[in-house]
Design a protein around this motif. Sequence first.
Motif, PDB file in Angstrom:
ATOM      1  N   ASN A 284      51.662 -35.737 -78.341  1.00  0.00           N
ATOM      2  CA  ASN A 284      52.036 -36.425 -79.876  1.00  0.00           C
ATOM      3  C   ASN A 284      53.430 -37.015 -79.606  1.00  0.00           C
ATOM      4  O   ASN A 284      53.425 -38.092 -80.168  1.00  0.00           O
ATOM      5  N   SER A 285      54.320 -36.100 -79.069  1.00  0.00           N
ATOM      6  CA  SER A 285      55.648 -36.561 -79.240  1.00  0.00           C
ATOM      7  C   SER A 285      55.916 -37.638 -78.280  1.00  0.00           C
ATOM      8  O   SER A 285      56.381 -38.843 -78.567  1.00  0.00           O
ATOM      9  N   ALA A 286      55.152 -37.731 -77.018  1.00  0.00           N
ATOM     10  CA  ALA A 286      55.223 -38.868 -75.882  1.00  0.00           C
ATOM     11  C   ALA A 286      54.693 -39.972 -76.536  1.00  0.00           C
ATOM     12  O   ALA A 286      55.054 -41.055 -76.361  1.00  0.00           O
ATOM     13  N   ILE A 287      53.486 -39.796 -77.311  1.00  0.00           N
ATOM     14  CA  ILE A 287      52.579 -41.027 -77.746  1.00  0.00           C
ATOM     15  C   ILE A 287      53.549 -41.752 -78.935  1.00  0.00           C
ATOM     16  O   ILE A 287      53.617 -43.100 -78.794  1.00  0.00           O
TER      17      ILE A 287
ATOM     18  N   LYS B  42      57.144 -46.158 -81.016  1.00  0.00           N
ATOM     19  CA  LYS B  42      58.284 -46.560 -81.149  1.00  0.00           C
ATOM     20  C   LYS B  42      58.872 -47.651 -80.614  1.00  0.00           C
ATOM     21  O   LYS B  42      59.645 -48.541 -80.981  1.00  0.00           O
ATOM     22  N   GLY B  43      58.516 -47.433 -79.016  1.00  0.00           N
ATOM     23  CA  GLY B  43      59.067 -48.382 -78.461  1.00  0.00           C
ATOM     24  C   GLY B  43      58.174 -49.716 -77.970  1.00  0.00           C
ATOM     25  O   GLY B  43      58.232 -50.462 -77.176  1.00  0.00           O
ATOM     26  N   GLY B  44      57.220 -49.777 -78.643  1.00  0.00           N
ATOM     27  CA  GLY B  44      56.327 -50.748 -78.727  1.00  0.00           C
ATOM     28  C   GLY B  44      55.355 -50.733 -77.223  1.00  0.00           C
ATOM     29  O   GLY B  44      54.836 -51.974 -76.698  1.00  0.00           O
ATOM     30  N   GLU B  45      55.228 -49.652 -76.900  1.00  0.00           N
ATOM     31  CA  GLU B  45      54.355 -49.571 -75.631  1.00  0.00           C
ATOM     32  C   GLU B  45      52.880 -49.110 -75.881  1.00  0.00           C
ATOM     33  O   GLU B  45      52.604 -47.940 -75.533  1.00  0.00           O
ATOM     34  N   TRP B  46      52.312 -49.925 -76.573  1.00  0.00           N
ATOM     35  CA  TRP B  46      50.826 -49.766 -76.917  1.00  0.00           C
ATOM     36  C   TRP B  46      50.172 -49.275 -75.907  1.00  0.00           C
ATOM     37  O   TRP B  46      49.126 -48.200 -75.998  1.00  0.00           O
ATOM     38  N   GLU B  47      50.054 -49.818 -74.536  1.00  0.00           N
ATOM     39  CA  GLU B  47      49.303 -49.517 -73.248  1.00  0.00           C
ATOM     40  C   GLU B  47      49.649 -48.159 -72.879  1.00  0.00           C
ATOM     41  O   GLU B  47      48.692 -47.375 -72.576  1.00  0.00           O
ATOM     42  N   GLU B  48      50.956 -47.829 -72.781  1.00  0.00           N
ATOM     43  CA  GLU B  48      51.432 -46.544 -72.621  1.00  0.00           C
ATOM     44  C   GLU B  48      50.786 -45.417 -73.479  1.00  0.00           C
ATOM     45  O   GLU B  48      50.374 -44.418 -73.058  1.00  0.00           O
ATOM     46  N   ALA B  49      50.599 -45.715 -74.672  1.00  0.00           N
ATOM     47  CA  ALA B  49      49.982 -44.822 -75.589  1.00  0.00           C
ATOM     48  C   ALA B  49      48.882 -44.481 -75.485  1.00  0.00           C
ATOM     49  O   ALA B  49      48.368 -43.319 -75.259  1.00  0.00           O
ATOM     50  N   ILE B  50      47.948 -45.368 -75.195  1.00  0.00           N
ATOM     51  CA  ILE B  50      46.747 -45.471 -74.914  1.00  0.00           C
ATOM     52  C   ILE B  50      46.607 -44.564 -73.473  1.00  0.00           C
ATOM     53  O   ILE B  50      45.404 -43.807 -73.506  1.00  0.00           O
ATOM     54  N   ARG B  51      47.011 -44.783 -72.665  1.00  0.00           N
ATOM     55  CA  ARG B  51      47.094 -44.339 -71.330  1.00  0.00           C
ATOM     56  C   ARG B  51      47.565 -42.531 -71.677  1.00  0.00           C
ATOM     57  O   ARG B  51      46.366 -41.792 -71.045  1.00  0.00           O
ATOM     58  N   LEU B  52      48.297 -42.252 -72.242  1.00  0.00           N
ATOM     59  CA  LEU B  52      48.504 -40.978 -72.837  1.00  0.00           C
ATOM     60  C   LEU B  52      47.307 -40.282 -73.561  1.00  0.00           C
ATOM     61  O   LEU B  52      47.054 -38.953 -73.227  1.00  0.00           O
ATOM     62  N   PHE B  53      46.778 -41.056 -74.305  1.00  0.00           N
ATOM     63  CA  PHE B  53      45.781 -40.620 -75.207  1.00  0.00           C
ATOM     64  C   PHE B  53      44.482 -40.059 -74.382  1.00  0.00           C
ATOM     65  O   PHE B  53      43.718 -39.295 -74.468  1.00  0.00           O
ATOM     66  N   SER B  54      44.284 -41.007 -73.381  1.00  0.00           N
ATOM     67  CA  SER B  54      43.145 -41.108 -72.526  1.00  0.00           C
ATOM     68  C   SER B  54      43.406 -39.713 -71.553  1.00  0.00           C
ATOM     69  O   SER B  54      42.416 -38.965 -71.248  1.00  0.00           O
ATOM     70  N   GLN B  55      44.555 -39.671 -71.048  1.00  0.00           N
ATOM     71  CA  GLN B  55      45.030 -38.248 -70.283  1.00  0.00           C
ATOM     72  C   GLN B  55      44.691 -37.223 -70.980  1.00  0.00           C
ATOM     73  O   GLN B  55      44.535 -35.961 -70.523  1.00  0.00           O
TER      74      GLN B  55
ATOM     75  N   ILE C  97      47.178 -36.546 -85.952  1.00  0.00           N
ATOM     76  CA  ILE C  97      48.609 -37.192 -85.731  1.00  0.00           C
ATOM     77  C   ILE C  97      48.404 -38.024 -84.331  1.00  0.00           C
ATOM     78  O   ILE C  97      48.929 -38.902 -84.100  1.00  0.00           O
ATOM     79  N   THR C  98      47.663 -37.510 -83.309  1.00  0.00           N
ATOM     80  CA  THR C  98      47.257 -38.020 -81.911  1.00  0.00           C
ATOM     81  C   THR C  98      46.748 -39.380 -82.230  1.00  0.00           C
ATOM     82  O   THR C  98      47.155 -40.573 -81.891  1.00  0.00           O
ATOM     83  N   PHE C  99      45.758 -39.384 -83.101  1.00  0.00           N
ATOM     84  CA  PHE C  99      44.952 -40.864 -83.283  1.00  0.00           C
ATOM     85  C   PHE C  99      45.891 -41.741 -84.042  1.00  0.00           C
ATOM     86  O   PHE C  99      45.711 -42.882 -83.678  1.00  0.00           O
ATOM     87  N   ASN C 100      46.472 -41.372 -85.127  1.00  0.00           N
ATOM     88  CA  ASN C 100      47.388 -41.986 -85.866  1.00  0.00           C
ATOM     89  C   ASN C 100      48.471 -42.897 -85.083  1.00  0.00           C
ATOM     90  O   ASN C 100      48.564 -43.843 -85.336  1.00  0.00           O
ATOM     91  N   SER C 101      49.140 -41.940 -84.395  1.00  0.00           N
ATOM     92  CA  SER C 101      50.213 -42.510 -83.619  1.00  0.00           C
ATOM     93  C   SER C 101      49.594 -43.672 -82.689  1.00  0.00           C
ATOM     94  O   SER C 101      50.230 -44.689 -82.354  1.00  0.00           O
ATOM     95  N   THR C 102      48.516 -43.278 -81.809  1.00  0.00           N
ATOM     96  CA  THR C 102      47.814 -44.103 -80.801  1.00  0.00           C
ATOM     97  C   THR C 102      47.370 -45.637 -81.582  1.00  0.00           C
ATOM     98  O   THR C 102      47.668 -46.727 -81.127  1.00  0.00           O
TER      99      THR C 102
END
Length: 215
Positions: free
Chosen positions: A80-83, A88-101, A112-117
């Motif tokens: 959740n913290s990493a996502i 905040k950094g505008g890295e939506w693809e990285e957020a989705i990658r972490l979500f999938s991981q 919270i995980t879903f909301n951030s992603t």
Amino acid sequence: KYEVNQYHHNSVIDACAKTGNWLEALQFFNRMTQCSVEPNTVTFNATISACETCSKWKTALDVFGEMAHRKVESNTITFNSAISACKKGGEWEEAIRLFSQMAGNRVERNTITFNSTISSCEKFGKWEPALQLLRVMAHSAVRMDTITLNAAISACEKGAEWKQALLLLGAMTQSKVEMDTITFNAAISACEKGGEWEKALHLFNSMPLSKVESD
């Protein structure tokens, strides 16, 4: 002579995270190795959180990678913290990658995980991934809240998908999820962008009935 252990380092790093001193948190994190103290899950979580607080997404992912390298167990808080840092950094693809991981690592995903992603997608009008995340959320029986659906509606608004925005608004009513000013602003804006001024006006007029104040 006092022994400096994990607890001492973790407490200091956590304090740095709460006060937004990400650089000091990182220095204490690196100092642990020099003191022959092994960082644990709490250590990594606090360090990533400190980076997230200051929008240092690259550093947050570096620490996250170090966690995997050291074979320290990650949990929902870690991801959740990493996502959130990626959001905040505008890295939506990285957020989705972490979500999938998370699924691959069998780490539980919460609201919270879903909301951030979803919010990461919303920033760039990536409405299709946002809606896909909503589908996964429903399938996983994770509770949706106002933040969840506001982010999805806003993603549709930015992507000029007024029909999808209205469908989500209807879903909020059916699911009895509370609507607020942000909800209506995003839906009205979506209709305006789609040239649907009558629908926009209807939404505006329906705000008092939903006990939402216009701004």
